[in-house]
Design a protein around this motif. Structure first.
Motif, PDB file in Angstrom:
ATOM      1  N   MET A 245      -1.372  -1.595  -1.070  1.00 39.59           N
ATOM      2  CA  MET A 245      -2.681  -1.347  -0.495  1.00 39.59           C
ATOM      3  C   MET A 245      -2.643  -0.046   0.279  1.00 39.59           C
ATOM      4  O   MET A 245      -1.775   0.151   1.111  1.00 39.59           O
ATOM      5  CB  MET A 245      -3.058  -2.480   0.462  1.00 39.59           C
ATOM      6  CG  MET A 245      -3.346  -3.791  -0.241  1.00 39.59           C
ATOM      7  SD  MET A 245      -3.744  -5.078   0.940  1.00 39.59           S
ATOM      8  CE  MET A 245      -2.153  -5.296   1.722  1.00 39.59           C
ATOM      9  N   GLN A 246      -3.586   0.826   0.058  1.00 33.23           N
ATOM     10  CA  GLN A 246      -3.618   2.077   0.763  1.00 33.23           C
ATOM     11  C   GLN A 246      -4.280   1.895   2.115  1.00 33.23           C
ATOM     12  O   GLN A 246      -5.215   1.131   2.277  1.00 33.23           O
ATOM     13  CB  GLN A 246      -4.374   3.112  -0.048  1.00 33.23           C
ATOM     14  CG  GLN A 246      -3.627   3.502  -1.315  1.00 33.23           C
ATOM     15  CD  GLN A 246      -4.310   4.629  -2.005  1.00 33.23           C
ATOM     16  OE1 GLN A 246      -5.485   4.901  -1.795  1.00 33.23           O
ATOM     17  NE2 GLN A 246      -3.591   5.298  -2.851  1.00 33.23           N
ATOM     18  N   GLN A 247      -3.800   2.628   3.114  1.00 34.82           N
ATOM     19  CA  GLN A 247      -4.307   2.512   4.458  1.00 34.82           C
ATOM     20  C   GLN A 247      -5.269   3.655   4.728  1.00 34.82           C
ATOM     21  O   GLN A 247      -4.916   4.817   4.660  1.00 34.82           O
ATOM     22  CB  GLN A 247      -3.144   2.541   5.456  1.00 34.82           C
ATOM     23  CG  GLN A 247      -3.593   2.425   6.896  1.00 34.82           C
ATOM     24  CD  GLN A 247      -2.418   2.564   7.830  1.00 34.82           C
ATOM     25  OE1 GLN A 247      -1.303   2.746   7.389  1.00 34.82           O
ATOM     26  NE2 GLN A 247      -2.675   2.504   9.098  1.00 34.82           N
ATOM     27  N   SER A 248      -6.506   3.357   5.024  1.00 37.32           N
ATOM     28  CA  SER A 248      -7.513   4.361   5.312  1.00 37.32           C
ATOM     29  C   SER A 248      -7.444   4.767   6.769  1.00 37.32           C
ATOM     30  O   SER A 248      -6.764   4.160   7.580  1.00 37.32           O
ATOM     31  CB  SER A 248      -8.910   3.799   5.011  1.00 37.32           C
ATOM     32  OG  SER A 248      -9.188   2.731   5.883  1.00 37.32           O
TER      33      SER A 248
ATOM     34  N   CYS B 214      -6.592 -11.868  -4.440  1.00 33.71           N
ATOM     35  CA  CYS B 214      -5.530 -11.208  -5.190  1.00 33.71           C
ATOM     36  C   CYS B 214      -4.457 -10.673  -4.235  1.00 33.71           C
ATOM     37  O   CYS B 214      -3.258 -10.750  -4.519  1.00 33.71           O
ATOM     38  CB  CYS B 214      -6.129 -10.079  -6.033  1.00 33.71           C
ATOM     39  SG  CYS B 214      -4.978  -9.322  -7.192  1.00 33.71           S
ATOM     40  N   VAL B 215      -4.884 -10.134  -3.091  1.00 33.39           N
ATOM     41  CA  VAL B 215      -3.944  -9.657  -2.075  1.00 33.39           C
ATOM     42  C   VAL B 215      -3.056 -10.802  -1.604  1.00 33.39           C
ATOM     43  O   VAL B 215      -1.837 -10.652  -1.453  1.00 33.39           O
ATOM     44  CB  VAL B 215      -4.706  -9.034  -0.886  1.00 33.39           C
ATOM     45  CG1 VAL B 215      -3.779  -8.844   0.309  1.00 33.39           C
ATOM     46  CG2 VAL B 215      -5.319  -7.704  -1.289  1.00 33.39           C
ATOM     47  N   ALA B 216      -3.652 -11.973  -1.370  1.00 29.74           N
ATOM     48  CA  ALA B 216      -2.873 -13.119  -0.906  1.00 29.74           C
ATOM     49  C   ALA B 216      -1.815 -13.510  -1.935  1.00 29.74           C
ATOM     50  O   ALA B 216      -0.662 -13.793  -1.584  1.00 29.74           O
ATOM     51  CB  ALA B 216      -3.807 -14.301  -0.630  1.00 29.74           C
ATOM     52  N   GLU B 217      -2.192 -13.518  -3.213  1.00 27.31           N
ATOM     53  CA  GLU B 217      -1.231 -13.858  -4.260  1.00 27.31           C
ATOM     54  C   GLU B 217      -0.158 -12.781  -4.386  1.00 27.31           C
ATOM     55  O   GLU B 217       1.023 -13.074  -4.629  1.00 27.31           O
ATOM     56  CB  GLU B 217      -1.951 -14.040  -5.597  1.00 27.31           C
ATOM     57  CG  GLU B 217      -1.112 -14.674  -6.685  1.00 27.31           C
ATOM     58  CD  GLU B 217      -0.785 -16.139  -6.405  1.00 27.31           C
ATOM     59  OE1 GLU B 217       0.401 -16.521  -6.574  1.00 27.31           O
ATOM     60  OE2 GLU B 217      -1.694 -16.895  -6.017  1.00 27.31           O
ATOM     61  N   LEU B 218      -0.551 -11.526  -4.193  1.00 27.10           N
ATOM     62  CA  LEU B 218       0.380 -10.402  -4.278  1.00 27.10           C
ATOM     63  C   LEU B 218       1.422 -10.469  -3.165  1.00 27.10           C
ATOM     64  O   LEU B 218       2.614 -10.247  -3.390  1.00 27.10           O
ATOM     65  CB  LEU B 218      -0.395  -9.084  -4.201  1.00 27.10           C
ATOM     66  CG  LEU B 218       0.409  -7.784  -4.086  1.00 27.10           C
ATOM     67  CD1 LEU B 218       1.272  -7.575  -5.323  1.00 27.10           C
ATOM     68  CD2 LEU B 218      -0.534  -6.594  -3.898  1.00 27.10           C
TER      69      LEU B 218
ATOM     70  N   LYS C 100       5.170  -7.504 -10.968  1.00 30.57           N
ATOM     71  CA  LYS C 100       4.704  -6.217 -10.457  1.00 30.57           C
ATOM     72  C   LYS C 100       3.306  -5.838 -10.938  1.00 30.57           C
ATOM     73  O   LYS C 100       2.552  -5.184 -10.215  1.00 30.57           O
ATOM     74  CB  LYS C 100       5.695  -5.117 -10.843  1.00 30.57           C
ATOM     75  CG  LYS C 100       7.025  -5.207 -10.108  1.00 30.57           C
ATOM     76  CD  LYS C 100       7.911  -4.015 -10.428  1.00 30.57           C
ATOM     77  CE  LYS C 100       9.197  -4.066  -9.622  1.00 30.57           C
ATOM     78  NZ  LYS C 100      10.068  -2.886  -9.905  1.00 30.57           N
ATOM     79  N   SER C 101       2.953  -6.206 -12.149  1.00 36.21           N
ATOM     80  CA  SER C 101       1.642  -5.844 -12.701  1.00 36.21           C
ATOM     81  C   SER C 101       1.020  -7.083 -13.337  1.00 36.21           C
ATOM     82  O   SER C 101       1.615  -7.686 -14.217  1.00 36.21           O
ATOM     83  CB  SER C 101       1.771  -4.724 -13.739  1.00 36.21           C
ATOM     84  OG  SER C 101       2.286  -3.540 -13.160  1.00 36.21           O
ATOM     85  N   PHE C 102      -0.164  -7.455 -12.854  1.00 38.21           N
ATOM     86  CA  PHE C 102      -0.784  -8.652 -13.393  1.00 38.21           C
ATOM     87  C   PHE C 102      -2.306  -8.603 -13.256  1.00 38.21           C
ATOM     88  O   PHE C 102      -2.851  -7.927 -12.387  1.00 38.21           O
ATOM     89  CB  PHE C 102      -0.239  -9.921 -12.722  1.00 38.21           C
ATOM     90  CG  PHE C 102      -0.437 -10.000 -11.231  1.00 38.21           C
ATOM     91  CD1 PHE C 102      -1.584 -10.563 -10.676  1.00 38.21           C
ATOM     92  CD2 PHE C 102       0.536  -9.525 -10.361  1.00 38.21           C
ATOM     93  CE1 PHE C 102      -1.758 -10.661  -9.298  1.00 38.21           C
ATOM     94  CE2 PHE C 102       0.381  -9.606  -8.978  1.00 38.21           C
ATOM     95  CZ  PHE C 102      -0.772 -10.176  -8.449  1.00 38.21           C
TER      96      PHE C 102
ATOM     97  N   ASN D 217       0.574  -2.800  -6.520  1.00 36.75           N
ATOM     98  CA  ASN D 217      -0.541  -2.292  -5.722  1.00 36.75           C
ATOM     99  C   ASN D 217      -1.852  -2.787  -6.304  1.00 36.75           C
ATOM    100  O   ASN D 217      -2.061  -2.739  -7.530  1.00 36.75           O
ATOM    101  CB  ASN D 217      -0.543  -0.757  -5.700  1.00 36.75           C
ATOM    102  CG  ASN D 217       0.563  -0.187  -4.845  1.00 36.75           C
ATOM    103  OD1 ASN D 217       0.530  -0.283  -3.623  1.00 36.75           O
ATOM    104  ND2 ASN D 217       1.573   0.383  -5.475  1.00 36.75           N
ATOM    105  N   LEU D 218      -2.737  -3.252  -5.438  1.00 38.21           N
ATOM    106  CA  LEU D 218      -4.053  -3.666  -5.879  1.00 38.21           C
ATOM    107  C   LEU D 218      -4.823  -2.433  -6.310  1.00 38.21           C
ATOM    108  O   LEU D 218      -4.973  -1.476  -5.552  1.00 38.21           O
ATOM    109  CB  LEU D 218      -4.792  -4.371  -4.739  1.00 38.21           C
ATOM    110  CG  LEU D 218      -6.195  -4.894  -5.062  1.00 38.21           C
ATOM    111  CD1 LEU D 218      -6.125  -6.018  -6.084  1.00 38.21           C
ATOM    112  CD2 LEU D 218      -6.887  -5.368  -3.793  1.00 38.21           C
TER     113      LEU D 218
END
Length: 414
Positions: free
Chosen positions: A1-4, A217-221, A230-232, A250-251
């Motif tokens: 996840m990128q941080q803004s 999706c983040v929670a599952e990641l 790694k990719s799903f 990465n999402l």
């Protein structure tokens, strides 16, 4: 996840000065290394310093200094020494559960969830409320009340360790009103609302926002099968089915935030002179199961609990699962040709028994497709369940404050 920049600013507002992003200098590198060590512990569990050094490729001396600082900041703790091996006993280092807290909020079309998450990813408190369709004022009032209750439940010295609130909600709560059977005025009440800013004003805490299925999706990641895949492609079966896309851990959101928005995928071919084909969400969503129950004179709320696989609901659930699986199989096949994912993960807000029923039907449906020329991906059941969206929301402030990210070296804009 990128941080803004907004995410980075949350770190300052929440009082997490010890890990505040700064300029690209020695201090910034030190804080980046601190985050690397914290991430290693989060992903691999409690570890001695020597193992942390090997995992992070940092020197043992550097790790020792980092652990000392993190211990002083109350973010890690030392466990009982491991004995029975040659040499000095090693001391595992673990995340301190009280080191930081985050509040996750899920605003759904059928229910509201609010939970308090600690630094070790344990849910400390939970609140849920069901409804036919969310009324903004009622929902925001409930959120504010629950946030105050969760703050009050913590010891006074821990309340300042709440980093913020992560909100997960559909991008357009006013969409698909006709399919939902919602009056236009009722649906449009959400149209001009800035959900994050409203909750921020009501609670005084910094707020981050994510699309509900992206948060799931983040929670599952972070806390589920995504730790080893790694990719799903991720699918979440809810009132409306949705999803997310993870590439190289990465999402991936895409240009407009719609990457992985499988609910809008057509499940047929548009014929000349005919109408548009149905979307996946009209075929594989729990709303369809609700309607099957209603037509049979049964309680539609059973679509979200254990009754779904019990008589007299079970026969309708089997019918729905077969229909939904056929449509989902078409999406999985198409995605495999386009993306070649390492795997597919399917989860939902339904009971685990209903998810198992759907997974079995999906396996049968995938067998009916021609896989010549393409690799069929393994399909897994998700591990988080109905908490996924609120949990994913709660993880956003924690990751914004403590996860390693290249943007840590960028100066914040004034």
């Amino acid at each position: 996840m990128q941080q803004s920049s907004r995410s980075a600013a949350i770190s300052q507002e929440a009082g997490a000065d010890n890990l505040r992003p700064r300029g690209s200098n020695q201090t910034g590198m030190r804080q980046f290394n601190e985050r690397v060590v914290l991430q290693a512990i989060r992903l691999h569990g409690s570890l001695p310093k020597a193992d942390l050094a090997r995992l992070t490729t940092l020197s043992t001396q550097t790790v020792a200094l980092i652990i000392a600082r993190l211990h002083d900041d109350g973010l890690v703790m030392k466990l009982e020494p491991l004995r029975g091996k040659i040499g000095q006993p090693s001391v595992p280092i673990a995340l301190r559960p009280d080191g930081a807290f985050s509040i996750g909020v899920k605003i759904g079309r059928r229910s509201l969830d609010v939970l308090l998450l600690d630094f070790a990813n344990t849910v400390r408190m939970r609140y849920s409320e069901a409804y036919a369709f969310p009324a903004p004022d009622t929902v925001f009032q409930a959120i504010a009340e629950q946030v105050r209750a969760m703050q009050a439940a913590l010891a006074p010295e821990l309340r300042s360790r709440i980093l913020g609130i992560g909100v997960a909600a559909p991008l357009s709560l006013d969409s698909w009103q006709e399919l939902m059977g919602v009056a236009p005025a009722q649906g449009s009440s959400w149209r001009q609302l800035d959900i994050a800013r409203r909750i921020e004003a009501d609670t005084g805490l910094p707020v981050m926002f994510a699309k509900d299925t992206a948060a799931a999706c983040v929670a599952e990641l972070v806390a589920g099968r995504g730790r080893s895949i790694k990719s799903f492609l991720y699918l979440f079966v809810d009132t409306f089915i949705g999803g997310g896309l993870v590439i190289d851990s990465n999402l991936y959101a895409g240009l407009h935030g719609n990457a992985g928005a499988i609910g809008s995928l057509p499940v047929g071919v548009a014929a000349p002179g005919g109408g548009a084909p149905a979307q996946l969400l009209s075929t594989a969503s729990l709303l369809g199961l609700e309607r099957l129950y209603q037509a049979a004179g049964l309680d539609p709320a059973a679509a979200y609990d254990e009754r779904a696989t019990q008589a007299p609901w079970a026969e309708h659930s089997v019918r729905w699962a077969s229909q939904a699986a056929g449509a989902i199989a078409m999406v999985v096949t198409s995605a495999s040709c386009m993306l070649d994912p390492e795997g597919v993960i399917v989860d939902g807000s339904c009971s685990r028994a209903l998810l198992e029923l759907l997974m079995a039907a999906l396996g049968d449906a995938l067998e009916r497709y021609n896989w010549e020329g393409v690799q069929r991906p393994p399909v897994h059941a998700g591990t988080i369940g109905s908490d996924a969206r609120a949990l994913g929301g709660a993880l956003l402030p924690l990751y914004a404050n403590f996860a390693p990210d290249p943007e840590l070296f960028l100066k914040l804009e004034a």
